[in-house]
Write an enzyme that holds these catalytic residues in place. Sequence first.
Site, PDB file in Angstrom:
ATOM      1  N   GLY A 132       4.261   1.362  -1.005  1.00  0.00           N
ATOM      2  CA  GLY A 132       5.147   1.340  -2.167  1.00  0.00           C
ATOM      3  C   GLY A 132       4.433   1.449  -3.494  1.00  0.00           C
TER       4      GLY A 132
ATOM      5  N   HIS B 249      -6.052 -11.648   9.871  1.00  0.00           N
ATOM      6  CA  HIS B 249      -7.422 -11.175  10.058  1.00  0.00           C
ATOM      7  C   HIS B 249      -8.405 -12.190   9.478  1.00  0.00           C
ATOM      8  CE1 HIS B 249     -10.485  -7.633   9.616  1.00  0.00           C
ATOM      9  NE2 HIS B 249     -10.941  -8.625  10.347  1.00  0.00           N
TER      10      HIS B 249
ATOM     11  N   TYR C 167     -10.296   0.330   3.309  1.00  0.00           N
ATOM     12  CA  TYR C 167      -9.710   0.214   4.645  1.00  0.00           C
ATOM     13  C   TYR C 167      -9.228   1.565   5.155  1.00  0.00           C
ATOM     14  CZ  TYR C 167      -9.161  -4.432   6.783  1.00  0.00           C
ATOM     15  OH  TYR C 167      -9.360  -5.592   7.469  1.00  0.00           O
TER      16      TYR C 167
ATOM     17  N   ASP D  74       0.808  -1.220   0.000  1.00  0.00           N
ATOM     18  CA  ASP D  74       0.000   0.000   0.000  1.00  0.00           C
ATOM     19  C   ASP D  74       0.838   1.265   0.000  1.00  0.00           C
ATOM     20  OD1 ASP D  74      -2.618  -1.002  -0.197  1.00  0.00           O
ATOM     21  OD2 ASP D  74      -2.590  -1.595   1.896  1.00  0.00           O
TER      22      ASP D  74
ATOM     23  N   HIS E 163      -2.289  -8.294   7.427  1.00  0.00           N
ATOM     24  CA  HIS E 163      -1.720  -6.953   7.343  1.00  0.00           C
ATOM     25  C   HIS E 163      -0.315  -7.014   7.938  1.00  0.00           C
ATOM     26  CE1 HIS E 163      -5.745  -5.079   6.651  1.00  0.00           C
ATOM     27  NE2 HIS E 163      -6.142  -6.103   7.389  1.00  0.00           N
TER      28      HIS E 163
END
Length: 639
Positions: free
Chosen positions: A297, A591, A379, A295, A431
């Site tokens: 990079g 998650h 998110y 996210d 994550h």
Amino acid sequence: MSCHTSDGGRSRRTHPLDPLSPAEIEAAVAAARADGRLGERVRFWGATLDEAHARQAAGGEVKVGLVAMDHDARTAWEIDVLLGDEPRCLEWRPVDPRRPGITSEEARAAAGACRESPLFKEVMARRGIHDVSLVMIDPESMGGFEPEKYKDRRLTWGTVWHRTHEGDNGYARPVQGVVPIIDMQTMEVLEVEDHGVVPVSAEAGPLERGGFGPDREGLKRLEITQPDGPSFEVDGRQVAWQGWRFRVGFTHREGLVLHDLEFKDRPVLKRAACNEMYVPYLDSNPTQYRKNFFDWGEYGAGPLTNSLALGCDCLGVIHYFDAAYLGGDGTARSIPQAICMHEEDDGVLWKHNDLRRGVSQVRRSRRLIISNFQTVANYDYGFYWSLYQDGRVELEIKLTGILSASGIEEGEEVRYGRVVGANVQAPAHQHYFGIRLDTAVDGPLNRLVEEHAEGETDPELDPYGNAVRNVRTPLLRESQAARRTDPGTGRRWRVESATRTNRYGEPTAYRLLMPNTTRPFGRPESVTSRRAPFTHQHLWATPADPAERFVGGQYPNHAEPGEDGVHVWQKQDRSLDGVELVLWPIVGTHHFPRPEQWPVMPVDHIKLVFEPDGFFARNPAMDIPDPAVTGDDCCSPQV
């Protein structure tokens, strides 16, 4: 409640490490355009202050790094620009034009191209969706799944969502089985995969009040006041609070950065930031298997940073810092109130009740929180750096927003996720947050030592069988410094000064604790296992090198799996004994969704802790005044 803001649009630089202002960003872009090498159809991905140059430069020179893509020429460049009375380009370095991150402008154009595409409209019509103006398309990085026939193109693919009206929450209505693939240089929809029609959920997921009935009753007003003002002092970007001194920074790639943290006039950290975020989805269905995103990079934390609103994200007496970043079209974008700083009561700091004398001593804890929020499509992530009065540093990451879901048939078995709504499942995913800590514990030269608990095996030393030793193992080379947590043995790490000792003869040190980690589950040959090797360990360490900036590599978009990053740098096997040390902790969470996280997630919390360990001779918070002296009204009975 009250607030004050440090202006990101300042006209002059007050410190070499100040974030780039809008004026500086636009001056750098103007210099690049004036050079004459860029054509008409150019996209930019980031303007970055050269921090190494800033720390060494005389006379306040500012060196800016730009990344520019010329879509007509199919070229891309890293451009170094020196700002001054006459800004000038110092160097142009070619880059594979597929590799820079995806700009917001490209994402919007790709979504628009889908809505104009006859192929896309035809596929949507099969699902009874004829007004594509209400369709949401989130352009995603290809994530290592580039089709061979398009291998030389700069590609994106789209996840597709439907809205029944403009105010509808489209993320509650995933359009399963539809995958457009778009060339980002030409904005041509190359193809639209159709994996079969699955009903789109008829169930709404409103987030506004009243969407699921009347407001809950009985909640009384809570006021947070500081009648004497806050305990912190702010001078530009420098902050002083309760023995702490540091600077607040901001970058296109990482968002919030803290520089030069000192406690009680002794250095602790040179730099601290969330350096990368990697999110792999763990489902083989056709609209999920490609999902694995860098996210930061591939998109950048800076452009994704929220402007925070008083009274919602932060409470109390607040100081905001503005920020700026370079938009894809080459113009500077300002983010008012991008970073929030406030102090909070944190409960009991220390206490003892002397039963013999009937005397109790208690001190309450304050913490200073510096935070920002990023929204990555569905998110939302909050990064909360907390400083404590006992010298502790804590990073808390708050995960909220909307689960990235896919559509399912009524009654369909869900093997790799959880049903969260009518015709909706949320897949399992992970994550990984690659944190960068440039350590400076009692000076620039540090070393890394691992600790764990070990039962005494010699009965002569331990005739009762209950003795446990604390075992320390110096990690003196990079080949030793790719480590995993082990809660069963209390594994942790000390960052020791290579030059100073405490009154007990030990090196002064800080301890790193990592209570939240996970590991990859993909097969070794899988794209996700090969694409983000940094996720296979929980802590990496390297000597500082200005060329080694991002734990997952400089350009993860369209990268060959595993070609760059900390696992490559460590092959040099350099010494870690008495060096300028960089730690790369990988905070993570696995998650597995639950229905109570739909249609929006209550915040999940994960963290890391960096705390004194022999840095002081005793509790450094013995000088905190009694609440009775400070006038804190902490013991008032209910009226």
